[in-house]
Design an enzyme around this catalytic site. Sequence first.
Site, PDB file in Angstrom:
ATOM      1  N   HIS A 150       0.825  -1.216   0.000  1.00  0.00           N
ATOM      2  CA  HIS A 150       0.000   0.000   0.000  1.00  0.00           C
ATOM      3  C   HIS A 150       0.854   1.258   0.000  1.00  0.00           C
ATOM      4  CE1 HIS A 150      -3.314  -2.694   1.171  1.00  0.00           C
ATOM      5  NE2 HIS A 150      -4.105  -1.734   0.735  1.00  0.00           N
ATOM      6  N   LYS A 152      -0.961   4.967   4.717  1.00  0.00           N
ATOM      7  CA  LYS A 152      -1.933   4.050   5.342  1.00  0.00           C
ATOM      8  C   LYS A 152      -1.633   3.892   6.836  1.00  0.00           C
ATOM      9  CE  LYS A 152      -4.196  -0.389   4.692  1.00  0.00           C
ATOM     10  NZ  LYS A 152      -5.494   0.229   4.984  1.00  0.00           N
TER      11      LYS A 152
HETATM   12  N1  LIG Z   1     -12.906  -0.701   1.919  1.00  0.00           N
HETATM   13  C1  LIG Z   1     -12.162  -0.248   0.916  1.00  0.00           C
HETATM   14  O1  LIG Z   1     -12.303  -0.667  -0.253  1.00  0.00           O
HETATM   15  C2  LIG Z   1     -11.153   0.804   1.191  1.00  0.00           C
HETATM   16  C3  LIG Z   1     -10.957   1.185   2.472  1.00  0.00           C
HETATM   17  N2  LIG Z   1     -10.058   2.160   2.757  1.00  0.00           N
HETATM   18  C4  LIG Z   1     -10.018   2.559   4.157  1.00  0.00           C
HETATM   19  O2  LIG Z   1     -10.779   3.758   4.263  1.00  0.00           O
HETATM   20  C5  LIG Z   1     -10.224   4.581   5.287  1.00  0.00           C
HETATM   21  C6  LIG Z   1      -9.892   5.950   4.681  1.00  0.00           C
HETATM   22  O3  LIG Z   1      -8.861   5.805   3.740  1.00  0.00           O
HETATM   23  P1  LIG Z   1      -8.288   7.073   2.951  1.00  0.00           P
HETATM   24  O4  LIG Z   1      -9.399   7.805   2.303  1.00  0.00           O
HETATM   25  O5  LIG Z   1      -7.158   6.565   2.143  1.00  0.00           O
HETATM   26  O6  LIG Z   1      -7.708   7.923   4.176  1.00  0.00           O
HETATM   27  P2  LIG Z   1      -7.554   9.508   4.285  1.00  0.00           P
HETATM   28  O7  LIG Z   1      -6.597   9.746   5.407  1.00  0.00           O
HETATM   29  O8  LIG Z   1      -7.262  10.088   2.951  1.00  0.00           O
HETATM   30  O9  LIG Z   1      -9.007   9.983   4.722  1.00  0.00           O
HETATM   31  C7  LIG Z   1      -9.522   9.902   6.004  1.00  0.00           C
HETATM   32  C8  LIG Z   1     -10.311  11.162   6.235  1.00  0.00           C
HETATM   33  O10 LIG Z   1     -11.020  11.066   7.462  1.00  0.00           O
HETATM   34  C9  LIG Z   1     -10.882  12.298   8.129  1.00  0.00           C
HETATM   35  N3  LIG Z   1     -11.164  12.107   9.540  1.00  0.00           N
HETATM   36  C10 LIG Z   1     -10.324  11.757  10.539  1.00  0.00           C
HETATM   37  N4  LIG Z   1     -10.984  11.719  11.697  1.00  0.00           N
HETATM   38  C11 LIG Z   1     -12.273  12.034  11.426  1.00  0.00           C
HETATM   39  C12 LIG Z   1     -13.446  12.186  12.205  1.00  0.00           C
HETATM   40  N5  LIG Z   1     -13.445  11.979  13.521  1.00  0.00           N
HETATM   41  N6  LIG Z   1     -14.588  12.535  11.591  1.00  0.00           N
HETATM   42  C13 LIG Z   1     -14.623  12.728  10.275  1.00  0.00           C
HETATM   43  N7  LIG Z   1     -13.545  12.645   9.477  1.00  0.00           N
HETATM   44  C14 LIG Z   1     -12.394  12.296  10.055  1.00  0.00           C
HETATM   45  C15 LIG Z   1      -9.477  12.742   7.824  1.00  0.00           C
HETATM   46  O11 LIG Z   1      -9.281  14.130   8.072  1.00  0.00           O
HETATM   47  P3  LIG Z   1      -7.774  14.679   8.419  1.00  0.00           P
HETATM   48  O12 LIG Z   1      -6.925  14.254   7.278  1.00  0.00           O
HETATM   49  O13 LIG Z   1      -7.952  16.140   8.530  1.00  0.00           O
HETATM   50  O14 LIG Z   1      -7.409  14.020   9.713  1.00  0.00           O
HETATM   51  C16 LIG Z   1      -9.418  12.410   6.343  1.00  0.00           C
HETATM   52  O15 LIG Z   1      -9.979  13.453   5.574  1.00  0.00           O
HETATM   53  C17 LIG Z   1      -9.015   3.811   5.830  1.00  0.00           C
HETATM   54  O16 LIG Z   1      -9.403   3.087   6.964  1.00  0.00           O
HETATM   55  C18 LIG Z   1      -8.662   2.856   4.697  1.00  0.00           C
HETATM   56  O17 LIG Z   1      -8.010   1.711   5.156  1.00  0.00           O
HETATM   57  C19 LIG Z   1      -9.331   2.776   1.799  1.00  0.00           C
HETATM   58  C20 LIG Z   1      -9.464   2.405   0.497  1.00  0.00           C
HETATM   59  C21 LIG Z   1     -10.380   1.370   0.080  1.00  0.00           C
HETATM   60  O1  LIG Z   2      -5.944   2.237   2.975  1.00  0.00           O
HETATM   61  C1  LIG Z   2      -6.116   1.855   1.796  1.00  0.00           C
HETATM   62  O2  LIG Z   2      -5.703   2.492   0.825  1.00  0.00           O
HETATM   63  C2  LIG Z   2      -6.862   0.616   1.567  1.00  0.00           C
HETATM   64  N1  LIG Z   2      -7.409   0.012   2.579  1.00  0.00           N
HETATM   65  C3  LIG Z   2      -8.183  -1.163   2.551  1.00  0.00           C
HETATM   66  C4  LIG Z   2      -7.503  -2.255   3.341  1.00  0.00           C
HETATM   67  O3  LIG Z   2      -6.978  -1.981   4.443  1.00  0.00           O
HETATM   68  O4  LIG Z   2      -7.511  -3.400   2.918  1.00  0.00           O
HETATM   69  C5  LIG Z   2      -8.596  -1.562   1.162  1.00  0.00           C
HETATM   70  C6  LIG Z   2      -7.579  -1.299   0.102  1.00  0.00           C
HETATM   71  O5  LIG Z   2      -6.566  -2.222   0.230  1.00  0.00           O
HETATM   72  C7  LIG Z   2      -7.053   0.132   0.183  1.00  0.00           C
END
Ligand SMILES: NC(=O)C1=CN([C@@H]2O[C@H](COP(=O)(O)OP(=O)(O)OC[C@H]3O[C@@H](n4cnc5c(N)ncnc54)[C@H](OP(=O)(O)O)[C@@H]3O)[C@@H](O)[C@H]2O)C=CC1
Ligand SMILES: O=C(O)C1=N[C@H](C(=O)O)C[C@H](O)C1
Length: 266
Positions: free
Chosen positions: A155, A159
Amino acid sequence: MGKINVVIAGPRGRMGREAVKLVQQTENYHLIAVVDHKYDGRLLSEVEGFFGLEIPIYSDIAKCFRETKADVLIDLTTPEHGMFHTKTALEYGVRPVVGTTGFSKENLLELNSICREKEIGCIIAPNFAIGAVLMMKFAQMAGKYFNDVEIIELHHDQKLDAPSGTAVKTAEMIADVRKVKKQGHPDEKEVITGARGAEYEGMHIHSVRLPGLIAHQQVMFGSEGQTLSIRHDSYNRQSFMSGVKLALDTVLKIDTLVYGLENILE
Ligand SMILES: NC(=O)C1=CN([C@@H]2O[C@H](COP(=O)(O)OP(=O)(O)OC[C@H]3O[C@@H](n4cnc5c(N)ncnc54)[C@H](OP(=O)(O)O)[C@@H]3O)[C@@H](O)[C@H]2O)C=CC1
Ligand SMILES: O=C(O)C1=N[C@H](C(=O)O)C[C@H](O)C1
């Protein structure tokens, strides 16, 4: 069916921004509010990259649910906040679609019993990419015939959780069918701690973090004279959106917790 009112938690994030676009572009869905720990009381249109989106921002998720008529919450935040958001949504009768990873087994058990008690749907999907879901299913098929497996997940370096939610889910799915085996030499020793990765029921999981990567996983099986590798690569975050859409459509029709998109993929 009328419009479905959606709230997104984490709209400024890498995934959140894609989810905002998806909901905006989907005819049946109406983005009514977002939850963000910054910009409380402001409009999304005041945040860079959301021109014209006059959608209220709440930092207090309970207040958001009290003041809006939300049907579904999409949570794409952090493991720390995702559980609180999900529980609060269920408390207010709002159906969660959770992409946030890093939930513990105890978290899942607790959410499962809340859903049962309230007879309300909730989908927790460690990976929304259809290809990744198939990769996990294929790995589970192979796990029946190969007892030796190493999971390598790769990743981007921003992350927070390791191993990834996908790697944990893959290990769980393989463990359901695999004969328990402690892999490697019985006397093997790590010369540098962590060299053999994390261990789950005798399988090993290795987490690579590098700028330039998005989300990738290779599951490697080995037996006498052969190896089998099953690999999936997400090259952008749009790859997750058809799965988010499937989860949104499905969560409205179910009354239990579903953990993993493979359980709703037809
Ligand atoms: N299921 C799937 O297919 C996927 C899952 N994911 C997961 O999704 C999650 C997000 O990933 P990603 O978008 O890359 O991460 P990012 O860090 O880009 O986004 C997370 C966002 O959440 C915000 N945030 C933090 N705390 C809070 C809160 N209490 N309330 C509201 N917003 C908050 C952050 O703000 P700030 O930056 O200002 O702290 C940031 O904007 C991770 O857990 C990742 O593992 C990711 C990709 C695919
Ligand atoms: O944080 C990410 O980017 C992703 N998170 C998910 C995971 O923890 O498996 C899904 C995907 O791999 C991207």
